[in-house]
Design a protein around this motif. Structure first.
Motif, mmCIF file in Angstrom:
data_model
loop_
_atom_site.group_PDB
_atom_site.id
_atom_site.type_symbol
_atom_site.label_atom_id
_atom_site.label_comp_id
_atom_site.label_asym_id
_atom_site.label_seq_id
_atom_site.Cartn_x
_atom_site.Cartn_y
_atom_site.Cartn_z
ATOM 1 N N ALA A 43 -36.478 -91.031 12.803
ATOM 2 C CA ALA A 43 -35.124 -91.151 11.996
ATOM 3 C C ALA A 43 -33.302 -90.451 12.323
ATOM 4 O O ALA A 43 -32.042 -90.746 12.230
ATOM 5 N N GLU A 44 -34.227 -89.314 12.049
ATOM 6 C CA GLU A 44 -32.925 -88.575 12.811
ATOM 7 C C GLU A 44 -31.988 -88.664 13.655
ATOM 8 O O GLU A 44 -31.211 -88.490 14.008
ATOM 9 N N ILE A 45 -32.860 -88.856 15.173
ATOM 10 C CA ILE A 45 -32.305 -88.706 16.121
ATOM 11 C C ILE A 45 -31.509 -89.952 16.482
ATOM 12 O O ILE A 45 -30.143 -90.305 17.010
ATOM 13 N N GLN B 158 -27.545 -90.314 16.417
ATOM 14 C CA GLN B 158 -26.900 -90.948 18.486
ATOM 15 C C GLN B 158 -26.180 -91.805 17.811
ATOM 16 O O GLN B 158 -24.757 -92.531 18.094
ATOM 17 N N GLU B 159 -26.513 -93.001 16.495
ATOM 18 C CA GLU B 159 -25.314 -93.648 15.688
ATOM 19 C C GLU B 159 -24.040 -92.852 15.708
ATOM 20 O O GLU B 159 -23.248 -93.430 15.382
ATOM 21 N N LEU B 160 -24.152 -91.980 14.934
ATOM 22 C CA LEU B 160 -22.889 -91.380 14.150
ATOM 23 C C LEU B 160 -22.038 -90.763 15.528
ATOM 24 O O LEU B 160 -20.877 -89.646 15.216
ATOM 25 N N GLY B 161 -22.966 -90.202 16.552
ATOM 26 C CA GLY B 161 -22.370 -89.300 16.841
ATOM 27 C C GLY B 161 -21.866 -88.390 18.022
ATOM 28 O O GLY B 161 -21.075 -88.550 18.454
#
Length: 156
Positions: A147-149, A153-156
């Motif tokens: 979940a943290e990975i 990746q989404e925030l980036g």
């Protein structure tokens, strides 16, 4: 400077709520063949959570008392601004703790419903040591890492 002089001039450190205050417990030692999340383990975690919540509630009371006692109408705008900023920081901290108290209440409810200690995502045991480190954990370490990975990746 002589030691006696140092003692009289030093201000006592203000006690701040540490997130780790709930860790004042004896770690649970499971016995061989003991069933995971049995009554004894649930009682252990309930006691940890209730103690943590009590510590947070004491901090709330301490903040209210401090703000009442320290509230003053300073004639100097800089002094007023300093006090308002101090109160603002304290209230922000208490707001975070209020949310944590809600999370603790939800976790205690999960214990009462025998739904505590298992990962919400995959259903495996979270583990005694992980729960002692973070009693409100709802994900096993693998799912939390994923979940943290994904979040990174989404925030980036």
């Amino acid at each position: 400077m002589p030691k006696a002089a140092q003692k009289t001039t030093a201000k006592p450190a203000a006690k701040k709520a540490e997130p780790s205050e709930f860790k004042s417990f004896v770690p649970y030692k499971p016995k061989r063949g003991e069933e995971y999340m049995n009554e004894k383990q649930r009682d252990h975690f309930r006691a940890i959570l209730l103690n943590w919540k009590a510590n947070l509630m004491q901090e709330v009371d301490r903040t209210v008392t401090h703000m009442k006692d320290e509230a003053a109408n300073f004639p100097d705008p800089a002094d007023r601004a300093t006090q308002e900023e101090e109160f603002s920081l304290e209230l922000r901290t208490r707001d975070r703790e209020r949310k944590l108290i809600k999370k603790i209440d939800g976790t205690i409810e999960r214990i009462d419903q025998d739904d505590y200690g298992f990962c919400d995502a995959c259903g495996v045991e979270i583990g005694i040591k992980r729960l002692e480190a973070r009693p409100t954990a709802t994900l096993c370490i693998d799912c939390k890492t994923l979940a943290e990975i994904k979040e990174k990746q989404e925030l980036g």
